[in-house]
Scaffold this motif. Structure first.
Motif, PDB file in Angstrom:
ATOM      1  N   ALA A 140     -43.693 -10.731 -52.108  1.00  9.15           N
ATOM      2  CA  ALA A 140     -42.645 -11.857 -52.381  1.00  9.15           C
ATOM      3  C   ALA A 140     -41.454 -11.020 -51.020  1.00  9.15           C
ATOM      4  O   ALA A 140     -40.090 -11.424 -50.858  1.00  9.15           O
ATOM      5  N   ASP A 143     -41.794 -12.767 -47.665  1.00  7.67           N
ATOM      6  CA  ASP A 143     -41.303 -14.383 -47.998  1.00  7.67           C
ATOM      7  C   ASP A 143     -39.845 -13.615 -47.813  1.00  7.67           C
ATOM      8  O   ASP A 143     -39.330 -14.797 -47.041  1.00  7.67           O
ATOM      9  N   ALA A 144     -39.272 -13.433 -48.498  1.00  9.48           N
ATOM     10  CA  ALA A 144     -37.758 -12.725 -48.932  1.00  9.48           C
ATOM     11  C   ALA A 144     -37.450 -12.503 -47.239  1.00  9.48           C
ATOM     12  O   ALA A 144     -36.314 -13.237 -46.356  1.00  9.48           O
ATOM     13  N   ILE A 161     -40.378 -23.350 -55.529  1.00  9.97           N
ATOM     14  CA  ILE A 161     -42.478 -22.486 -55.872  1.00  9.97           C
ATOM     15  C   ILE A 161     -43.231 -23.908 -55.978  1.00  9.97           C
ATOM     16  O   ILE A 161     -43.144 -24.063 -57.422  1.00  9.97           O
ATOM     17  N   ASN A 174     -42.424 -13.552 -56.733  1.00  9.86           N
ATOM     18  CA  ASN A 174     -41.583 -14.317 -55.682  1.00  9.86           C
ATOM     19  C   ASN A 174     -40.060 -14.967 -56.569  1.00  9.86           C
ATOM     20  O   ASN A 174     -39.606 -14.526 -56.506  1.00  9.86           O
ATOM     21  N   LEU A 178     -36.310 -13.470 -56.011  1.00  5.63           N
ATOM     22  CA  LEU A 178     -36.088 -14.530 -56.120  1.00  5.63           C
ATOM     23  C   LEU A 178     -34.148 -14.374 -57.032  1.00  5.63           C
ATOM     24  O   LEU A 178     -32.999 -14.776 -56.919  1.00  5.63           O
ATOM     25  N   ASN A 221     -41.832 -23.043 -50.672  1.00  6.23           N
ATOM     26  CA  ASN A 221     -43.369 -21.834 -50.821  1.00  6.23           C
ATOM     27  C   ASN A 221     -43.844 -22.394 -51.078  1.00  6.23           C
ATOM     28  O   ASN A 221     -44.387 -23.390 -52.166  1.00  6.23           O
ATOM     29  N   GLN A 288     -44.108 -15.530 -41.234  1.00 10.94           N
ATOM     30  CA  GLN A 288     -44.131 -14.566 -42.257  1.00 10.94           C
ATOM     31  C   GLN A 288     -45.130 -13.207 -42.092  1.00 10.94           C
ATOM     32  O   GLN A 288     -45.322 -12.064 -42.771  1.00 10.94           O
TER      33      GLN A 288
END
Ligand code: ASP
Length: 311
Positions: A140, A143-144, A161, A174, A178, A221, A288
């Motif tokens: 996560a 990803d961020a 997602i 995530n 998020l 995602n 990523q």
């Protein structure tokens, strides 16, 4: 600045300032990774064991590389070929490894809560590299970082997602991250793969219509169908899944704006994601992977207790 936590067991335990600190530190390490000499002495004399009880390609290589870039000493353990197959318990295995003076443990396990259990019983700092269907916090975080690099920030961004939310630790980590950082979230996929009360529990949107999710979002995602974690039939066939819920080029071509496509890997090409999308200009999948090393360097460094940044 330092993290409020001794271990990284999940994003659930982090406050937004911790997340921000990890991402800021990762950005500094990313600069190091662009240099001709990519190695810093930050974790010299720190020993890290990578304890993998479940298969992994990216995460394992990424942690190993991060440790080497920080000059840590590393030991790799995989359950297959070890005394685990002779019936040794998790705690016995780890205590034996720790008696060889290990400072940090990176752990992947198929059982939810395995790293939390270890954290209660051993003195080393523990980093969860994926526990069952619970969390995969460094995924996560990377990803961020990848979203922020492209869109400038998370706050106010619309992230869809898509896919097997029910069995995905990437989804849960995530969702925590998020929402803590102020992004808007829509979960999309078949009703059988989206937990029933997740909307109320996390304040996220839910749709069973992929087209609607793609039209709404800035970033999609896309998650792998976790066939190894499903013990009942939750959709009729992979082919039908692809027809109804797969992310396809024709869907992206019909959008009025350009969106980013992410996937944690490994991709089931032609199931949740078509190859002409995975390999297209929309995709930031390889960014990523690249960001994974910097994020893991940041987490290892911040949890090691070493304050003198050599980055
Ligand atoms: N590699 C990620 C994980 O270990 C995603 C996946 O396997 O689908 O959770």
């Amino acid at each position: 600045m330092q993290l409020r936590t001794k271990h990284l067991l999940g994003i659930r335990d982090l406050i937004p300032e911790d997340i921000q600190l990890i991402l800021d530190t990762a950005r500094q390490f990313k600069e190091v990774l662009q240099r001709p000499i990519k190695k810093v002495p930050s974790l010299r004399d720190i020993t890290v064991v990578n304890l993998f009880y479940e298969n992994s390609t990216r995460t394992r290589i990424s942690f190993e590389l991060a440790e080497k870039r920080l000059s840590a000493d590393t030991i790799n353990f995989s359950a297959s070929g070890s005394s685990v197959s002779k019936g040794e318990t998790l705690l016995d295995t780890v205590n034996n490894i720790l008696s060889m003076k290990v400072d940090m443990v990176v752990m992947r396990h198929s059982a939810t809560g395995a790293p939390h259990f270890l954290a209660q019983h051993i003195p080393a700092a523990i980093i969860n590299a994926g526990d069952g269907i619970n969390e995969h916090p460094t995924q996560a975080l990377l990803d961020a970082l990848s979203i922020i690099e492209k869109l400038g920030q998370l706050k106010g961004k619309k992230i869809a997602i898509i896919g097997d939310i029910m069995h995905s630790r990437v989804a849960l980590s995530n969702i925590y991250l998020l929402s803590k950082m102020g992004a808007e979230i829509t979960l999309a996929g078949p009703p059988t793969l989206i937990p029933r009360h997740i909307q109320e529990a996390f304040g996220v949107n839910v749709t069973y219509n992929i087209k609607e999710a793609l039209e709404w979002c800035d970033v999609a995602n896309v998650l792998r169908i976790q066939l190894e974690r499903q013990n009942q039939v939750l959709f009729s066939s992979l082919r039908e899944y692809n027809q109804t819920y797969g992310v396809k080029k024709s869907l992206l071509d019909n959008l009025t704006k350009q969106i980013l496509i992410m996937h944690p890997g490994p991709i089931n090409r032609g199931v949740e994601l078509d190859s002409d999308v995975a390999d297209s200009g929309h995709s930031i999948i390889l960014d990523q992977v690249e960001n994974g090393v910097a994020v893991r360097m940041a987490v290892l460094y911040l949890l090691s207790g070493r304050r003198e940044a050599n980055a």
